[in-house]
Motif scaffolding. Structure first.
Motif, short mmCIF file in Angstrom:
data_model
loop_
_atom_site.label_atom_id
_atom_site.label_comp_id
_atom_site.label_asym_id
_atom_site.label_seq_id
_atom_site.Cartn_x
_atom_site.Cartn_y
_atom_site.Cartn_z
N HIS A 90 33.02 38.05 31.86
CA HIS A 90 32.06 39.12 31.61
C HIS A 90 31.94 40.02 32.84
O HIS A 90 32.11 39.56 33.97
N HIS A 91 31.61 41.28 32.59
CA HIS A 91 31.24 42.19 33.68
C HIS A 91 29.79 41.92 34.05
O HIS A 91 28.91 41.93 33.16
N ALA A 92 29.52 41.69 35.32
CA ALA A 92 28.15 41.39 35.75
C ALA A 92 27.20 42.54 35.43
O ALA A 92 26.05 42.32 35.05
N ILE A 93 27.68 43.78 35.57
CA ILE A 93 26.82 44.94 35.32
C ILE A 93 26.34 44.98 33.88
O ILE A 93 25.23 45.43 33.59
N SER A 120 30.63 47.98 39.35
CA SER A 120 30.96 48.01 37.92
C SER A 120 32.22 47.20 37.60
O SER A 120 32.46 46.84 36.44
N ASP A 121 33.04 46.90 38.61
CA ASP A 121 34.27 46.13 38.39
C ASP A 121 34.11 44.64 38.65
O ASP A 121 35.08 43.88 38.53
N LEU A 122 32.91 44.22 39.01
CA LEU A 122 32.67 42.80 39.31
C LEU A 122 32.70 41.98 38.02
O LEU A 122 31.87 42.16 37.13
N ALA A 149 23.97 42.20 42.03
CA ALA A 149 24.98 41.15 41.85
C ALA A 149 26.12 41.40 42.83
O ALA A 149 26.58 42.54 43.00
N THR A 150 26.57 40.33 43.46
CA THR A 150 27.66 40.42 44.42
C THR A 150 28.33 39.07 44.54
O THR A 150 27.81 38.05 44.07
N GLU A 151 29.50 39.03 45.15
CA GLU A 151 30.19 37.77 45.38
C GLU A 151 29.84 37.26 46.77
O GLU A 151 29.95 38.00 47.76
N LEU A 160 29.21 33.90 42.37
CA LEU A 160 28.54 35.12 41.92
C LEU A 160 27.06 34.96 42.20
O LEU A 160 26.45 33.98 41.78
N CYS A 161 26.48 35.90 42.92
CA CYS A 161 25.05 35.85 43.23
C CYS A 161 24.35 36.99 42.50
O CYS A 161 24.60 38.17 42.76
#
Length: 240
Positions: A96-99, A126-128, A160-162, A167-168
């Motif tokens: 899934h995309h996190a956004i 948006s690419d996460l 959201a970030t890595e 994934l945080c």
């Protein structure tokens, strides 16, 4: 001494299959959840067709929607915890995309957030892309947003970030912060508060959902802290 009719009734009841109270409760919760969902939809439609006339009426609608959304969320959590305990919970880990999950939960609570004049900021590439159960993590994130809407003054920040291979997903507010007994150092011993009605159900549900997300890196976990990026509390979900 019992009469013959009383003895007969007693013998008829003897040996009957005992009631599975947990199943009855789960079935009742399911019905209540459906009814409350209809109530929330009706309330949202009513607020759209007949907007509040003044600040007092807007506050009244805001309280109604917040409480209904909170109860609905707790009923969903109760059902999910029951299914986890019965080993009937279906966990679907997919890409899934996190956004997308962030935007979905913010949109889900759009009326509530607007009625409380809360500005929501989103910080997410948006690419996460990550692997997780969209329904379960969405439920956790929705619960966080609904609760933070109550304690925020004017702002929420969902990001959201890595971080170190995880994934945080973070939800921060500009409120007064979490009480000491909710911080991670004392969380396992946190008691139920009957005076406030706080059963810590949301925290239990969050922890159980995160534990269902496992990989070679480890399993999911969360952290709670104060003095976040908006000056208030910040809760972070970590997914392997």
């Amino acid at each position: 001494m019992n009469s013959p009719s009383e003895q007969k009734n007693g013998n008829e009841n003897y040996g009957q299959t005992p009631i599975d109270f947990s199943f009855v409760l789960a079935s009742s919760v399911h019905d209540m959840k459906n009814s409350l969902g209809m109530l929330l939809n009706t309330l949202s439609a009513m607020m759209t067709s007949s907007p509040p006339k003044d600040a007092e009426q807007a506050r009244f609608f805001s309280v109604l929607e917040y409480e209904a959304a909170r109860i609905n969320g707790e009923l969903v959590q109760l059902l999910s915890l029951y299914r986890m305990d019965e080993n009937t919970m279906s966990v679907v880990i997919d890409e899934h995309h996190a956004i997308d999950i962030i935007d979905e939960q913010i949109a889900r609570n759009d009326t509530l957030l607007k009625s409380r004049n809360i500005d929501v900021q989103v910080d997410c590439d948006s690419d996460l892309i990550w692997y997780f159960d969209n329904e379960l993590i969405g439920g956790v994130l929705n619960n966080l947003i609904v609760n933070c809407a109550r304690y925020s003054r004017k702002q929420l920040l969902v990001s959201a970030t890595e971080e170190n291979g995880f994934l945080c997903i973070s939800v921060a507010d500009d409120g007064q912060g979490y009480p000491d007994n909710m911080l991670m150092g004392s969380l396992p011993q946190t008691p139920v508060s009957f005076s406030s009605g706080n059963t810590r159900l949301g925290l239990l549900f969050t922890r159980k959902v995160l534990e269902l997300h496992k990989s070679k890196k480890g399993q999911g976990y969360m952290t709670i802290a104060n003095n976040g990026p908006l000056g208030g509390g910040v809760l972070k979900l970590y997914l392997p």
